[in-house]
Design a protein around this motif. Sequence first.
Motif, mmCIF file in Angstrom:
data_model
loop_
_atom_site.group_PDB
_atom_site.id
_atom_site.type_symbol
_atom_site.label_atom_id
_atom_site.label_comp_id
_atom_site.label_asym_id
_atom_site.label_seq_id
_atom_site.Cartn_x
_atom_site.Cartn_y
_atom_site.Cartn_z
ATOM 1 N N ARG A 154 6.021 10.803 2.327
ATOM 2 C CA ARG A 154 4.934 9.816 2.275
ATOM 3 C C ARG A 154 4.623 9.230 3.653
ATOM 4 O O ARG A 154 3.464 9.073 4.028
ATOM 5 C CB ARG A 154 5.312 8.667 1.337
ATOM 6 C CG ARG A 154 5.294 8.993 -0.126
ATOM 7 C CD ARG A 154 5.290 7.696 -0.918
ATOM 8 N NE ARG A 154 5.372 7.919 -2.342
ATOM 9 C CZ ARG A 154 5.128 6.973 -3.257
ATOM 10 N NH1 ARG A 154 4.777 5.757 -2.858
ATOM 11 N NH2 ARG A 154 5.229 7.237 -4.539
ATOM 12 N N LEU A 155 5.686 8.865 4.378
ATOM 13 C CA LEU A 155 5.501 8.099 5.609
ATOM 14 C C LEU A 155 5.418 8.961 6.856
ATOM 15 O O LEU A 155 4.953 8.487 7.897
ATOM 16 C CB LEU A 155 6.657 7.098 5.785
ATOM 17 C CG LEU A 155 6.849 6.030 4.714
ATOM 18 C CD1 LEU A 155 7.898 5.033 5.172
ATOM 19 C CD2 LEU A 155 5.549 5.333 4.365
ATOM 20 N N ARG A 292 4.239 1.905 8.830
ATOM 21 C CA ARG A 292 4.276 1.798 7.371
ATOM 22 C C ARG A 292 5.719 1.671 6.898
ATOM 23 O O ARG A 292 6.637 2.253 7.474
ATOM 24 C CB ARG A 292 3.650 3.037 6.714
ATOM 25 C CG ARG A 292 2.146 3.073 6.716
ATOM 26 C CD ARG A 292 1.639 4.363 6.084
ATOM 27 N NE ARG A 292 1.996 4.478 4.667
ATOM 28 C CZ ARG A 292 1.879 5.616 3.981
ATOM 29 N NH1 ARG A 292 1.444 6.721 4.592
ATOM 30 N NH2 ARG A 292 2.189 5.657 2.712
ATOM 31 N N ALA A 294 8.367 1.647 3.325
ATOM 32 C CA ALA A 294 8.551 2.015 1.920
ATOM 33 C C ALA A 294 10.003 1.768 1.555
ATOM 34 O O ALA A 294 10.887 1.743 2.414
ATOM 35 C CB ALA A 294 8.184 3.480 1.676
ATOM 36 N N GLU A 354 5.854 0.736 -2.006
ATOM 37 C CA GLU A 354 5.287 0.388 -0.706
ATOM 38 C C GLU A 354 4.671 -1.001 -0.802
ATOM 39 O O GLU A 354 4.035 -1.331 -1.812
ATOM 40 C CB GLU A 354 4.218 1.400 -0.292
ATOM 41 C CG GLU A 354 4.750 2.783 0.028
ATOM 42 C CD GLU A 354 3.687 3.666 0.630
ATOM 43 O OE1 GLU A 354 3.124 3.303 1.689
ATOM 44 O OE2 GLU A 354 3.404 4.725 0.036
#
Length: 358
Positions: A154-155, A292, A294, A354
């Motif tokens: 995702r990141l 970001r 998470a 997140e």
Amino acid sequence: MSTDTSTDMRIAVFGANGYQGKLVVAELARRGIDAVLVGRDPDRLARAAAAVGVPDAERRVATVQDAPGLVGALRGCDAVINCAGPFTASGTQVVRAAIAGGLHCVDTSGEQLHIRAVFDTFGTAAREAGVAVVPATTDACVPVDLLAHLVAARLGPLDELVSTHVIAGGGAPSRGSLRSAIGTIEAIRAGGLVHEDGDWRPATDAPRTAVTLPGEPGATPVAPFPLPEVITVPRHVAVRRMAGLTEAGLTERLNRPVPPEVVDSLPEGPTGEERRRQRFRYVLDALGTGGRRARGIVRGSDTYGTTAVIAVESARRLAAEPPGAGVLAPAQAFGAADFLDHLGRHGLRWSIEEPPAG
């Protein structure tokens, strides 16, 4: 995609007469997989087989001190699960025997130094033998390693990844766990290794001293700890720094280990009811290089029972669906979401959260 249906295979369990070993043998029986019980004492192996309801299971006597004998005891099996700790002292001998015999190999070690030694020592030999070796197939390392792979998907590349373990209840540790703690007490006291800028080094400071856990209003004090996933995750996730933490109370208790001569007088391990009442949470806090964040969360109960499920499923998958040869981290050997979803059928829950943007 893997299913719960077993092919015709035989899996050896080294250390089958121990507390964790018996749970693994019982899980193999539940799955309909033939187990070969291996250990140094024939009487204890017979009692273990009877205790878990497989009195006619094949039993073979072998020790880590007799390398040819151990290779012979594993002959004819598709994979071996090593449950005999302390692993830092003897676990590599089982890996060596498995490679020599052409077997896939997993173990139930949570000992950071052993896991690193397996990666550092056996990669070439395992590839040349055409077998897969996956250390640390435990309740913690496998789901956290797999979840880290999904978080990074995702990141993207990560600046920091911090894994925190918190376990509540469950009774006293097994004798094997106590012996592993005694055998690795210096690493525990030092806080283990962290991964930083492409290599592992001793932990000199904690990335944080408290962590707010899911569903709790206050912060839980934590301290550095030699977690196994610190060794496995950076092999498949681009991360600048990774560290492991656990609740500070656990490190304080482990810093006062039970004297070795007392261990044999203690119960073999927690009762079934104590294991059912146990709850664990493993939390991954990730910061991407772009800023970001998470959080990955693993929730479950019964660390020893969950380890048996994970070790058996790992060995079964290696034998039925070989992922390639070498020493592999869990996410290099198995499909991350598929394996985690399989564990969901055994009560393990996972999620990735997140924070809201802005």
